[in-house]
Design a protein around this motif. Structure first.
Motif, PDB file in Angstrom:
ATOM      1  N   TYR A   1     -78.192   7.741  56.300  1.00 42.23           N
ATOM      2  CA  TYR A   1     -77.143   7.328  57.238  1.00 42.23           C
ATOM      3  C   TYR A   1     -75.773   7.501  56.590  1.00 42.23           C
ATOM      4  O   TYR A   1     -74.841   8.004  57.214  1.00 42.23           O
ATOM      5  CB  TYR A   1     -77.385   5.867  57.637  1.00 42.23           C
TER       6      TYR A   1
ATOM      7  N   GLY B   1     -76.571   5.189  67.174  1.00 44.55           N
ATOM      8  CA  GLY B   1     -76.869   5.713  65.843  1.00 44.55           C
ATOM      9  C   GLY B   1     -77.986   4.970  65.155  1.00 44.55           C
ATOM     10  O   GLY B   1     -79.082   5.513  64.944  1.00 44.55           O
ATOM     11  N   THR B   2     -77.730   3.719  64.810  1.00 43.17           N
ATOM     12  CA  THR B   2     -78.667   3.000  63.950  1.00 43.17           C
ATOM     13  C   THR B   2     -79.627   2.094  64.700  1.00 43.17           C
ATOM     14  O   THR B   2     -80.527   1.523  64.081  1.00 43.17           O
ATOM     15  CB  THR B   2     -77.903   2.111  62.954  1.00 43.17           C
TER      16      THR B   2
ATOM     17  N   HIS C   1     -64.204  -0.308  62.808  1.00 46.45           N
ATOM     18  CA  HIS C   1     -65.611   0.120  62.759  1.00 46.45           C
ATOM     19  C   HIS C   1     -65.756   1.310  61.818  1.00 46.45           C
ATOM     20  O   HIS C   1     -66.732   1.426  61.086  1.00 46.45           O
ATOM     21  CB  HIS C   1     -66.053   0.480  64.186  1.00 46.45           C
TER      22      HIS C   1
ATOM     23  N   ARG D   1     -77.229  10.356  69.857  1.00 43.06           N
ATOM     24  CA  ARG D   1     -77.328  10.930  68.502  1.00 43.06           C
ATOM     25  C   ARG D   1     -78.771  11.315  68.184  1.00 43.06           C
ATOM     26  O   ARG D   1     -79.249  11.112  67.056  1.00 43.06           O
ATOM     27  CB  ARG D   1     -76.747   9.946  67.485  1.00 43.06           C
TER      28      ARG D   1
ATOM     29  N   GLN E   1     -74.851  -5.270  55.482  1.00 44.67           N
ATOM     30  CA  GLN E   1     -75.934  -4.451  56.044  1.00 44.67           C
ATOM     31  C   GLN E   1     -76.449  -3.448  55.011  1.00 44.67           C
ATOM     32  O   GLN E   1     -77.658  -3.274  54.857  1.00 44.67           O
ATOM     33  CB  GLN E   1     -75.461  -3.694  57.298  1.00 44.67           C
TER      34      GLN E   1
ATOM     35  N   HIS F   1     -69.765  -7.562  61.008  1.00 44.64           N
ATOM     36  CA  HIS F   1     -70.909  -6.805  60.480  1.00 44.64           C
ATOM     37  C   HIS F   1     -70.805  -6.903  58.955  1.00 44.64           C
ATOM     38  O   HIS F   1     -69.872  -6.345  58.364  1.00 44.64           O
ATOM     39  CB  HIS F   1     -70.814  -5.334  60.858  1.00 44.64           C
TER      40      HIS F   1
ATOM     41  N   ILE G   1     -71.028   7.597  63.203  1.00 49.61           N
ATOM     42  CA  ILE G   1     -70.133   6.909  64.125  1.00 49.61           C
ATOM     43  C   ILE G   1     -69.086   7.885  64.680  1.00 49.61           C
ATOM     44  O   ILE G   1     -68.771   7.853  65.872  1.00 49.61           O
ATOM     45  CB  ILE G   1     -69.461   5.710  63.412  1.00 49.61           C
TER      46      ILE G   1
ATOM     47  N   PHE H   1     -66.425  -3.950  60.565  1.00 49.46           N
ATOM     48  CA  PHE H   1     -67.556  -3.413  59.802  1.00 49.46           C
ATOM     49  C   PHE H   1     -67.126  -3.432  58.345  1.00 49.46           C
ATOM     50  O   PHE H   1     -66.282  -2.636  57.927  1.00 49.46           O
ATOM     51  CB  PHE H   1     -67.849  -1.986  60.282  1.00 49.46           C
TER      52      PHE H   1
ATOM     53  N   TYR I   1     -65.842   2.665  69.279  1.00 45.41           N
ATOM     54  CA  TYR I   1     -66.081   4.111  69.281  1.00 45.41           C
ATOM     55  C   TYR I   1     -64.861   4.852  69.845  1.00 45.41           C
ATOM     56  O   TYR I   1     -64.983   5.980  70.305  1.00 45.41           O
ATOM     57  CB  TYR I   1     -67.329   4.461  70.087  1.00 45.41           C
TER      58      TYR I   1
ATOM     59  N   HIS J   1     -73.523  -2.432  71.304  1.00 45.42           N
ATOM     60  CA  HIS J   1     -72.476  -1.404  71.396  1.00 45.42           C
ATOM     61  C   HIS J   1     -72.859  -0.525  72.592  1.00 45.42           C
ATOM     62  O   HIS J   1     -72.931   0.700  72.478  1.00 45.42           O
ATOM     63  CB  HIS J   1     -72.443  -0.537  70.146  1.00 45.42           C
TER      64      HIS J   1
ATOM     65  N   HIS K   1     -76.292  -8.697  60.646  1.00 48.26           N
ATOM     66  CA  HIS K   1     -77.099  -7.811  59.782  1.00 48.26           C
ATOM     67  C   HIS K   1     -77.633  -8.607  58.591  1.00 48.26           C
ATOM     68  O   HIS K   1     -78.746  -9.066  58.609  1.00 48.26           O
ATOM     69  CB  HIS K   1     -76.343  -6.557  59.298  1.00 48.26           C
TER      70      HIS K   1
ATOM     71  N   ALA L   1     -81.871  -2.117  63.806  1.00 48.66           N
ATOM     72  CA  ALA L   1     -81.170  -1.269  62.829  1.00 48.66           C
ATOM     73  C   ALA L   1     -82.002  -1.151  61.550  1.00 48.66           C
ATOM     74  O   ALA L   1     -82.123  -0.073  60.965  1.00 48.66           O
ATOM     75  CB  ALA L   1     -79.788  -1.830  62.536  1.00 48.66           C
TER      76      ALA L   1
ATOM     77  N   ASP M   1     -78.418  -4.906  68.827  1.00 50.71           N
ATOM     78  CA  ASP M   1     -77.470  -3.977  68.181  1.00 50.71           C
ATOM     79  C   ASP M   1     -77.448  -2.646  68.936  1.00 50.71           C
ATOM     80  O   ASP M   1     -77.098  -1.619  68.348  1.00 50.71           O
ATOM     81  CB  ASP M   1     -77.821  -3.760  66.698  1.00 50.71           C
TER      82      ASP M   1
ATOM     83  N   ASN N   1     -77.045   0.609  69.981  1.00 53.56           N
ATOM     84  CA  ASN N   1     -76.022   1.608  69.665  1.00 53.56           C
ATOM     85  C   ASN N   1     -76.701   2.956  69.480  1.00 53.56           C
ATOM     86  O   ASN N   1     -77.909   3.019  69.259  1.00 53.56           O
ATOM     87  CB  ASN N   1     -75.205   1.180  68.424  1.00 53.56           C
TER      88      ASN N   1
HETATM   89  N1  DI6 Z   1     -73.359  -1.370  62.220  1.00 49.00           N
HETATM   90  C1  DI6 Z   1     -74.284  -0.775  62.953  1.00 49.00           C
HETATM   91  O1  DI6 Z   1     -75.459  -0.940  62.859  1.00 49.00           O
HETATM   92  C2  DI6 Z   1     -73.615   0.067  63.935  1.00 49.00           C
HETATM   93  N2  DI6 Z   1     -72.252  -0.196  63.678  1.00 49.00           N
HETATM   94  C3  DI6 Z   1     -72.143  -0.996  62.683  1.00 49.00           C
HETATM   95  O2  DI6 Z   1     -71.075  -1.399  62.305  1.00 49.00           O
HETATM   96  C4  DI6 Z   1     -73.892   1.516  63.773  1.00 49.00           C
HETATM   97  C5  DI6 Z   1     -72.987   2.333  64.605  1.00 49.00           C
HETATM   98  C6  DI6 Z   1     -73.328   3.781  64.658  1.00 49.00           C
HETATM   99  O3  DI6 Z   1     -73.966   4.346  63.743  1.00 49.00           O
HETATM  100  O4  DI6 Z   1     -72.920   4.391  65.653  1.00 49.00           O
END
Ligand code: DI6
Ligand code: FE
Length: 401
Positions: free
Chosen positions: A92, A319-320, A175, A79, A243, A240, A102, A212, A142, A72, A263, A288, A315, A317
């Motif tokens: 999370y 965030g994670t 997402h 973040r 997860q 996805h 997100i 997602f 996003y 991503h 995932h 992640a 992955d 991104n």
């Molecule tokens: N799984 C993830 O690990 C990322 N998106 C998703 O669908 C996390 C995306 C985020 O936290 O910004």
């Protein structure tokens, strides 16, 4: 006029064709017109190699160029503050439900111009290229409105023009539910995601469709409608799945002939069997798992036993998984998920290509693209073994060093 052929010599080759490394000692690789013409022991080189320009690799290892099949990397902001909050104890899911996570990146990505997003993404791309990556998958997701989803995908296409790298895009509007549709996920899928997918596809911006499928995101029924629309457009799907919980997402993806399910920490036996039957690649994302400090492992032994191809990706991104290293993802795949080093390398070459539906790369074999990586190592296990060290010597893209 055909270009002059090049013969790589004084090297070992991990061809990644078939099981294991496919290691060839004292190898030679003949390249012409951007493709691999022949690879094998130097002593067995074909007559065509005689007129080729030799290129001495000084005893180094040559592999297929690496492929990061799940990122991503186009996004606004970062973040780091959420990282702090999670270290203070927030989960999370807590952060996502409170409108952070997100959605914080959505706000930053909506506010950014195409030029801003491109400028932020290129250093991330450059760091991957510096590790021998030649193909990168990049997702939208996003934006969560038509304007910003298309903006992200256009930036992904611009990256392929700005750097010597192949970019494959995935449309990931499914997402998260944006604030405008809070509590109306069904309406978001039908009134926004699917029409935006059609618009993005009409502009040539979509190579695959992703979603997602989670308790904090979209249900299997919602993803099913999106995937039905995607397949109606002739687009492959990936998901996805499993997860954070088990919603049967991987089995749903497999029913749609998905390229990959990604995932998979909560994947059950039925999901493994469905993926095996459909030929869906398992994309494992240890960055992640590590960042969220998860404890439940993806069922690697069951995937292996069922013959499900396993890929590894960053992955990348905000965030994670703020993981900007595919070599580190390979190390984590081994250390955290117990992949073997040859599985890790297959996971960033042959199986990563399959996760993107690409049949022209990911192995050193006749007819495939001459996208190669040359490493200053003796044995391919060294690629996954070291932590935080990059032994790349050179990248070869379509036969050009
Ligand atoms: N799984 C993830 O690990 C990322 N998106 C998703 O669908 C996390 C995306 C985020 O936290 O910004
Ligand atoms: Fe992801």
């Amino acid at each position: 006029m055909p270009s002059k052929a090049t013969l790589l010599v004084n090297c070992r080759a991990a061809t990644m064709a078939g099981n294991g490394y496919g290691l060839i000692e004292d190898a030679a690789v003949l390249m012409q017109d951007g493709r691999i013409h022949w690879a094998g022991p130097r002593a067995g080189a074909p007559a065509a190699a005689r007129g080729a320009e030799p290129h001495d690799l000084g005893g180094r290892l040559v592999t297929p160029a690496l492929i990061d099949c799940h990122t991503h990397l186009v996004h606004g902001g970062n973040r780091a503050r959420e990282f702090e909050a999670r270290l203070r104890g927030a989960s999370y899911e807590d952060i996502a439900r409170a409108g952070g996570g997100i959605l914080a990146t959505v706000a930053a990505t909506r506010a950014a111009t195409e030029a801003d997003l491109l400028a932020a993404a290129l250093p991330r791309v450059d760091a991957l290229i510096a590790e021998g990556v030649a193909t990168i998958e990049i997702k939208s997701g996003y934006g969560l409105n038509a304007e910003t989803e298309l903006k992200m995908l256009r930036v992904a296409r611009q990256i392929a023009a700005a750097r010597p790298v192949t970019v494959r895009t995935s449309f990931l509007a499914a997402h998260a539910v944006p604030p405008e549709y809070a509590g109306r996920a069904d309406a978001y899928i039908d009134a926004l995601c699917i029409p935006t997918l059609r618009a993005a596809h009409a502009e040539g911006l979509v190579d695959a469709v992703d979603g997602f499928c989670e308790g904090i995101a979209f249900s299997p029924a919602q993803i099913d409608r999106l995937f039905t629309a995607a397949r109606g457009l002739g687009l492959p799907v990936k998901l996805h799945a499993e997860q954070l919980c088990d919603l049967g997402g991987a089995a749903l993806a497999a029913r749609h002939g998905a390229l990959s399910a990604d995932h998979l920490e909560w994947l059950d036996a039925a999901g493994v069997a469905a993926m095996a039957a459909a030929g869906t690649v398992a994309v494992l994302l240890p960055g992640a798992f590590y960042s969220l400090r998860e404890t439940r492992l993806p069922p690697v032994a069951a995937l292996r036993a069922a013959g499900v191809p396993m890929a590894l990706a960053t992955d990348l991104n905000p965030g994670t998984s703020p993981l900007n290293s595919l070599l580190l993802a390979m190390n984590m795949g081994c250390t955290l998920f117990r992949l073997t080093p040859d599985e890790a390398l297959a996971g960033t070459t042959r199986h990563a290509a399959a996760a993107l539906g690409l049949t022209d790369r990911g192995q050193i074999a006749p007819g495939l693209r001459a996208d190669l990586a040359v490493w200053s190592v003796n044995h391919p296990a060294e690629l996954a073994y070291r932590i935080g060290f990059n032994p790349l010597y050179a990248r070869i893209i379509e036969g050009e060093t």
